[in-house]
Design a protein around this motif. Structure first.
Motif, short mmCIF file in Angstrom:
data_model
loop_
_atom_site.label_atom_id
_atom_site.label_comp_id
_atom_site.label_asym_id
_atom_site.label_seq_id
_atom_site.Cartn_x
_atom_site.Cartn_y
_atom_site.Cartn_z
N ARG A 148 0.92 -1.09 -0.10
CA ARG A 148 0.09 -0.14 -0.01
C ARG A 148 0.94 1.44 -0.20
NH1 ARG A 148 -2.98 -4.57 -0.39
NH2 ARG A 148 -2.11 -5.14 1.55
N GLY A 149 1.66 1.33 0.96
CA GLY A 149 2.64 2.63 1.11
C GLY A 149 3.50 2.94 -0.08
N PHE A 150 4.11 1.73 -0.72
CA PHE A 150 4.81 2.02 -2.00
C PHE A 150 3.99 1.81 -3.34
CE2 PHE A 150 7.83 0.85 -5.26
CZ PHE A 150 8.71 1.66 -5.15
N ALA A 151 3.59 0.67 -3.48
CA ALA A 151 3.06 0.26 -4.86
C ALA A 151 1.91 0.94 -5.03
CB ALA A 151 2.81 -1.22 -4.87
N VAL A 152 0.70 1.12 -4.41
CA VAL A 152 -0.56 1.78 -4.66
C VAL A 152 -0.21 3.36 -5.02
CG1 VAL A 152 -2.73 2.58 -3.78
CG2 VAL A 152 -2.01 0.40 -3.39
N PRO A 153 0.45 4.07 -4.61
CA PRO A 153 0.27 5.44 -5.17
C PRO A 153 1.03 5.46 -6.50
CG PRO A 153 1.20 5.44 -2.88
CD PRO A 153 0.91 3.93 -3.42
N ARG A 154 1.85 4.55 -6.76
CA ARG A 154 2.83 4.50 -7.94
C ARG A 154 1.76 3.73 -9.24
NH1 ARG A 154 5.98 4.94 -3.81
NH2 ARG A 154 7.89 6.27 -4.11
N LEU A 155 1.09 2.71 -8.99
CA LEU A 155 0.27 2.32 -9.69
C LEU A 155 -0.82 3.24 -10.07
CD1 LEU A 155 -0.18 -1.25 -8.01
CD2 LEU A 155 0.58 -0.86 -10.44
N GLN A 156 -1.29 3.99 -9.10
CA GLN A 156 -2.57 4.96 -9.42
C GLN A 156 -2.05 6.29 -10.01
OE1 GLN A 156 -5.56 3.73 -5.75
NE2 GLN A 156 -4.42 5.69 -5.70
N GLY A 157 -0.60 6.22 -10.43
CA GLY A 157 -0.03 7.32 -11.38
C GLY A 157 -0.47 7.08 -12.90
N ASP A 158 -0.77 5.79 -13.03
CA ASP A 158 -1.18 5.26 -14.55
C ASP A 158 -2.61 4.92 -14.68
OD1 ASP A 158 1.40 6.29 -15.47
OD2 ASP A 158 2.21 4.60 -14.54
N LEU A 159 -3.06 4.35 -13.50
CA LEU A 159 -3.92 3.36 -13.47
C LEU A 159 -5.41 3.86 -12.69
CD1 LEU A 159 -2.54 -0.30 -13.25
CD2 LEU A 159 -3.47 0.99 -15.46
N SER A 160 -6.51 3.46 -12.63
CA SER A 160 -7.71 4.10 -11.73
C SER A 160 -7.32 3.25 -10.58
CB SER A 160 -9.09 3.86 -12.49
OG SER A 160 -9.05 2.29 -12.77
N PRO A 161 -7.94 3.68 -9.51
CA PRO A 161 -8.01 2.63 -8.24
C PRO A 161 -8.41 1.46 -8.51
CG PRO A 161 -8.63 5.01 -7.74
CD PRO A 161 -8.55 4.85 -9.42
N LEU A 162 -9.65 1.01 -9.31
CA LEU A 162 -10.08 -0.04 -9.58
C LEU A 162 -9.18 -0.86 -10.14
CD1 LEU A 162 -12.60 -1.97 -9.08
CD2 LEU A 162 -13.48 -1.23 -11.31
N ALA A 163 -8.41 -0.52 -11.31
CA ALA A 163 -7.38 -1.25 -11.96
C ALA A 163 -6.18 -1.50 -11.18
CB ALA A 163 -7.12 -0.56 -13.35
N SER A 164 -5.98 -0.58 -10.40
CA SER A 164 -4.67 -0.83 -9.83
C SER A 164 -4.87 -1.85 -8.56
CB SER A 164 -4.20 0.71 -9.04
OG SER A 164 -3.76 1.67 -9.67
N ALA A 165 -5.96 -1.91 -7.93
CA ALA A 165 -6.53 -2.86 -7.07
C ALA A 165 -6.41 -4.13 -7.63
CB ALA A 165 -7.77 -2.66 -6.24
N ALA A 166 -6.88 -4.58 -8.82
CA ALA A 166 -6.81 -5.76 -9.41
C ALA A 166 -5.54 -6.11 -10.17
CB ALA A 166 -7.85 -5.75 -10.82
N VAL A 167 -4.77 -5.19 -10.45
CA VAL A 167 -3.46 -5.55 -10.68
C VAL A 167 -2.59 -6.08 -9.41
CG1 VAL A 167 -1.14 -4.82 -11.30
CG2 VAL A 167 -3.20 -4.20 -12.83
N LEU A 168 -2.66 -5.10 -8.38
CA LEU A 168 -1.91 -5.60 -7.18
C LEU A 168 -2.55 -6.88 -6.71
CD1 LEU A 168 0.12 -4.48 -5.00
CD2 LEU A 168 -1.83 -3.33 -3.85
N GLY A 169 -3.72 -6.88 -6.62
CA GLY A 169 -4.49 -8.17 -6.01
C GLY A 169 -3.82 -9.51 -6.50
N MET A 170 -3.90 -9.52 -7.84
CA MET A 170 -3.08 -10.63 -8.53
C MET A 170 -1.68 -10.90 -8.06
SD MET A 170 -4.80 -10.58 -12.55
CE MET A 170 -4.52 -9.05 -12.69
N LEU A 171 -1.08 -9.82 -8.15
CA LEU A 171 0.49 -9.90 -7.86
C LEU A 171 0.79 -10.29 -6.47
CD1 LEU A 171 1.86 -6.88 -9.84
CD2 LEU A 171 2.27 -9.40 -10.24
#
Length: 271
Positions: free
Chosen positions: A155-178
């Motif tokens: 959350r502290g590192f990956a989510v803010p950077r994922l959400q720089g390019d993706l929506s929160p919903l897409a970010s959650a899906a990508v992060l959830g799989m990984l």
């Protein structure tokens, strides 16, 4: 509630970053890729060595996620990156109901599902609540345990950077799989239901993280509340334990779906 998509992280996409060469330059230009590769390698490193009879035992090192985030921050962002993560770690000024959500929902869900699938021989009188409180406090600060090892990283590192390019919903899906795949070495302990639950509950984590202004503290409390009272503590064994795992997986899927449907603003990128 107004949407607040968390992506205020120091990226340093200046001339120095673009002109850096070598491994450090590659990491600075590919922060997320570097982080996820390191998180897997540092958590799984003993497994191939054990299979080749080079290492005496195989272990899943959850702290690998935290180490991966710290390494990438040190190489790519330096002090601004550590200050950003540090501020998130102590971000406690959030509405009280988010504390209630983080601390009470996991426990209420576990006991609620237990009512649908009663343990055959629960030893309520033998539960030492003082020990559970101590366990909660130790897990909260222990970097070798799940909450502290994972939340500053995912959350502290990956989510803010994922959400720089993706929506929160897409970010959650990508992060959830990984993150679910990252737990694959624990399949024998948590079972398929545990992996699926890890994926669906990531949507809950991302929602809580964003709604609290990017507070790692709140998702850390949430993760801790999830695991300090285990299913085996409540007397589940064998087939009853497996059934309880699937029931809880379904319950978290319902929670995630409710948050997605009921709070749509939280899942779209800001206009």
């Amino acid at each position: 509630m107004k949407t607040r998509v968390i992506q205020d992280v120091p990226q340093h996409r200046d001339t120095r970053t673009r002109t850096r060469t070598g491994l450090a330059g590659w990491i600075a230009r590919h922060r997320l890729t570097s982080f996820f590769v390191l998180a897997y390698v540092l958590a799984w490193w003993s497994w191939p060595l054990y299979r080749m009879d080079v290492w005496p035992r195989q272990a899943f090192n959850a702290v690998g996620a935290l180490l991966a985030a710290l390494i990438v921050i040190a190489v790519a962002d330096g002090r601004p990156g550590f200050r950003d993560l540090g501020r998130r770690m102590i971000r406690w000024r959030v509405p009280w109901y988010f504390y209630a959500f983080a601390l009470l929902l996991p426990v209420m869900l576990r006991f609620g599902v237990s009512a649908l699938n009663p343990a055959p021989d629960p030893e309520w009188a033998g539960l030492a609540w003082g020990s559970f409180a101590l366990t909660f406090l130790v897990r909260l600060v222990n970097p070798l345990d799940g909450p502290m090892a994972e939340e500053p990283a995912w959350r502290g590192f990956a989510v803010p950077r994922l959400q720089g390019d993706l929506s929160p919903l897409a970010s959650a899906a990508v992060l959830g799989m990984l993150v679910a795949l990252w737990h694959l070495p624990l399949l024998g302990d948590i079972g398929p239901a545990g992996l699926i639950a890890t994926f669906v509950i990531t949507f809950v984590y991302v929602w809580l993280f964003n709604r609290t202004g990017g507070s790692v503290l709140l998702v850390l409390l949430f993760h801790n509340a999830q695991g300090f009272l285990t299913m085996t503590d409540l007397g589940y064994r064998g087939a009853d334990l497996s059934r309880q795992e699937w029931y809880e997986c379904a319950a978290w899927a319902v929670v995630a779906l409710v948050l997605i449907v009921a709070d749509r603003d939280a899942w779209s990128r800001p206009r």
